[in-house]
Design a protein around this motif. Structure first.
Motif, PDB file in Angstrom:
ATOM      1  N   ASP A   1      74.370  98.210  42.593  1.00 32.85           N
ATOM      2  CA  ASP A   1      74.599  96.790  42.864  1.00 32.85           C
ATOM      3  C   ASP A   1      73.321  96.745  43.807  1.00 32.85           C
ATOM      4  OD1 ASP A   1      76.438  96.199  40.975  1.00 32.85           O
ATOM      5  OD2 ASP A   1      78.188  96.618  42.315  1.00 32.85           O
TER       6      ASP A   1
ATOM      7  N   THR B   1      70.262  96.344  42.077  1.00 31.46           N
ATOM      8  CA  THR B   1      69.573  95.514  41.349  1.00 31.46           C
ATOM      9  C   THR B   1      69.753  93.890  42.282  1.00 31.46           C
ATOM     10  OG1 THR B   1      71.132  96.438  40.013  1.00 31.46           O
ATOM     11  CG2 THR B   1      70.808  93.485  39.904  1.00 31.46           C
ATOM     12  N   ASP B   2      70.466  94.506  43.174  1.00 32.12           N
ATOM     13  CA  ASP B   2      70.050  92.857  44.944  1.00 32.12           C
ATOM     14  C   ASP B   2      68.187  93.318  45.437  1.00 32.12           C
ATOM     15  OD1 ASP B   2      72.505  92.196  44.322  1.00 32.12           O
ATOM     16  OD2 ASP B   2      72.902  92.855  45.744  1.00 32.12           O
TER      17      ASP B   2
ATOM     18  N   LEU C   1      66.025  94.779  43.477  1.00 35.28           N
ATOM     19  CA  LEU C   1      64.729  94.622  42.711  1.00 35.28           C
ATOM     20  C   LEU C   1      65.051  93.002  42.430  1.00 35.28           C
ATOM     21  CD1 LEU C   1      65.330  96.344  39.174  1.00 35.28           C
ATOM     22  CD2 LEU C   1      63.669  96.790  40.796  1.00 35.28           C
ATOM     23  N   ILE C   2      65.946  92.037  42.260  1.00 39.28           N
ATOM     24  CA  ILE C   2      65.701  90.834  41.951  1.00 39.28           C
ATOM     25  C   ILE C   2      65.246  89.848  43.729  1.00 39.28           C
ATOM     26  CG2 ILE C   2      67.660  88.638  43.123  1.00 39.28           C
ATOM     27  CD1 ILE C   2      69.534  90.683  40.770  1.00 39.28           C
ATOM     28  N   SER C   3      65.734  91.115  45.169  1.00 42.59           N
ATOM     29  CA  SER C   3      65.085  90.379  46.105  1.00 42.59           C
ATOM     30  C   SER C   3      63.914  90.848  46.622  1.00 42.59           C
ATOM     31  CB  SER C   3      66.124  90.689  47.237  1.00 42.59           C
ATOM     32  OG  SER C   3      65.919  91.793  47.695  1.00 42.59           O
TER      33      SER C   3
ATOM     34  N   THR D   1      59.477  90.168  46.103  1.00 42.48           N
ATOM     35  CA  THR D   1      58.456  89.648  46.150  1.00 42.48           C
ATOM     36  C   THR D   1      57.105  90.279  45.879  1.00 42.48           C
ATOM     37  OG1 THR D   1      57.907  89.387  48.666  1.00 42.48           O
ATOM     38  CG2 THR D   1      59.365  87.822  47.573  1.00 42.48           C
TER      39      THR D   1
ATOM     40  N   LYS E   1      75.057  93.998  32.711  1.00 43.64           N
ATOM     41  CA  LYS E   1      74.741  93.068  33.934  1.00 43.64           C
ATOM     42  C   LYS E   1      73.991  91.795  34.267  1.00 43.64           C
ATOM     43  CE  LYS E   1      74.349  95.817  37.459  1.00 43.64           C
ATOM     44  NZ  LYS E   1      75.211  95.622  38.314  1.00 43.64           N
ATOM     45  N   VAL E   2      73.472  91.533  33.418  1.00 42.83           N
ATOM     46  CA  VAL E   2      72.623  90.560  32.890  1.00 42.83           C
ATOM     47  C   VAL E   2      73.854  89.420  32.297  1.00 42.83           C
ATOM     48  CG1 VAL E   2      70.218  91.108  33.362  1.00 42.83           C
ATOM     49  CG2 VAL E   2      71.018  90.945  30.993  1.00 42.83           C
TER      50      VAL E   2
ATOM     51  N   TYR F   1      74.681  86.260  33.563  1.00 41.46           N
ATOM     52  CA  TYR F   1      74.165  85.154  33.782  1.00 41.46           C
ATOM     53  C   TYR F   1      73.358  84.605  33.371  1.00 41.46           C
ATOM     54  CZ  TYR F   1      74.012  88.564  38.194  1.00 41.46           C
ATOM     55  OH  TYR F   1      74.212  89.151  40.013  1.00 41.46           O
TER      56      TYR F   1
END
Length: 98
Positions: free
Chosen positions: A6, A9-10, A12-14, A16, A52-53, A56
């Protein structure tokens, strides 16, 4: 490390910009070796990714808005890493098919 997937993943997503284990370790005040070990211990195959995806994707596809799903599997060049049989560029094999 508890809930590593988790957290990763956070991260990677956050992010920039480019993501690295060193960057994540610096952000969390950890050793980048600890991040690398955690990544090596997991089995992050396509089945794992889909689990995971999927929530979403299901949420996004309920919307009428256009949806774009993009994956980037590029590898950031490390200027101080020597090439070897294992660590090398495969550009010619993929893009220059003759």
């Amino acid at each position: 490390m508890e809930n590593f997937t988790d957290l990763y993943t956070d991260y990677l997503i956050s992010s920039t910009s480019y993501v690295t284990s060193t960057g994540m370790a610096e952000m969390l005040s950890l050793s980048h070796d600890k991040i690398t070990r955690e990544l090596a211990e997991g089995n992050y195959d396509s089945k794992y990714l889909w689990k995971k995806v999927k929530p979403y994707i299901q949420e996004l596809t309920r919307s009428d808005a256009p949806v774009i799903l993009s994956f980037d599997d590029s590898i950031q060049e490390k200027p101080y890493t020597d090439e070897s049989d294992l660590i090398c560029w495969h550009w010619d094999h993929v893009f220059n098919r003759s």
